[in-house]
Write an enzyme that holds these catalytic residues in place. Structure first.
Site, PDB file in Angstrom:
ATOM      1  CB  SER A  32      -0.875  -0.003   1.258  1.00 20.42           C
ATOM      2  OG  SER A  32      -1.488   1.255   1.462  1.00 20.42           O
TER       3      SER A  32
ATOM      4  CE1 TYR B 273      -3.603  -2.493   5.543  1.00 18.27           C
ATOM      5  CE2 TYR B 273      -3.310  -0.232   4.804  1.00 18.27           C
ATOM      6  CZ  TYR B 273      -3.504  -1.565   4.520  1.00 18.27           C
ATOM      7  OH  TYR B 273      -3.594  -1.983   3.218  1.00 18.27           O
TER       8      TYR B 273
END
Length: 238
Positions: A141, A154
């Site tokens: 990501s 995250y």
């Protein structure tokens, strides 16, 4: 380069990016080994891919389960005779202030996003070394390169996944094994609170956009490796 008869193992393959990639590869004649937790969703993807002429094996279970991962890799190699590429796509997020994150949430995120990537790489790399080639693509990501308020857990998992990928790349390059990392911005998938296809997410990347990008990386000539690829919708600042 065509991916016909290439054996490609994809985690998180029951929906979203993983499903779109499986269908894209099936159209090109690849053999597919698909992994996810939901057996029924996997069966639906299998049927769709087989209708396009692909040979497909499916495995329902957790990417953080070591014995499961070992059996998936072994059975895939036995069925197809090889594993040409591994796409570590399984992952999810929990978004809270650091003081509100539970120990179980921390462990769960790291087990899927980091340990799962590690386990599949560890089991697949020896097969690729024996073959004298291979390709690993880890779907990270853009938060592996930046952080945001409420994203400590995250972001930490994606930083760890990225660091593992970079070190692995240095370990296996001499064995002609490629390691690529895709850093994506927002994608219109079930990952978000809103369902895929919600008008709010109309300007996000689509699963098909991501599948086409991963296909582009996989289909590069043997002497070419795309080490890193950052991708965003034009509407998202970075």
């Amino acid at each position: 380069m065509s991916l016909q008869n290439q054996t490609i193992l994809i985690t998180g393959a029951s929906r979203g990016i993983g499903k779109a990639l499986a269908i894209t590869l099936a159209k090109d004649g690849a053999n597919l080994s698909l992994v996810a937790r939901n057996q029924q969703e996997l069966l639906a993807v299998k049927q769709e891919a087989e209708a396009l002429g692909a040979q497909v094996a499916i495995f329902a279970g957790s990417v953080a389960d070591e014995s499961f991962v070992k059996s998936v890799v072994a059975e895939t190699a036995q069925k197809f005779g090889k594993i040409d590429a591994l796409v570590n796509n399984a992952g999810f997020g929990v978004f809270k202030q650091a003081t509100e994150i539970s120990t179980s949430e921390w462990d769960s995120i790291f087990e899927t996003n980091v340990k799962g990537t590690f386990l599949f790489c560890r089991e697949a790399v020896p097969l690729m070394k024996n073959a004298g080639k291979g390709h690993i693509i880890n779907i990270a990501s853009d938060v592996a390169k930046r952080v945001f308020d409420g994203g400590s857990l995250y972001c930490a998992s994606k930083y760890a996944q990225d660091a593992f990928s970079m070190a692995l790349r240095k370990e296996v390059r001499k064995d002609k094994i490629k390691v690529s990392v895709v850093y994506s911005g927002v994608v219109d998938t079930h990952f978000h609170k809103r369902e895929e296809g919600n008008p709010y997410q109309a300007k996000y990347l689509s699963s098909k956009d991501m599948a086409n990008t991963i296909y582009f990386i996989l289909s590069a000539p043997e002497h070419v490796v795309i080490d890193e690829l950052m991708i965003h919708p034009i509407s998202q600042e970075y």
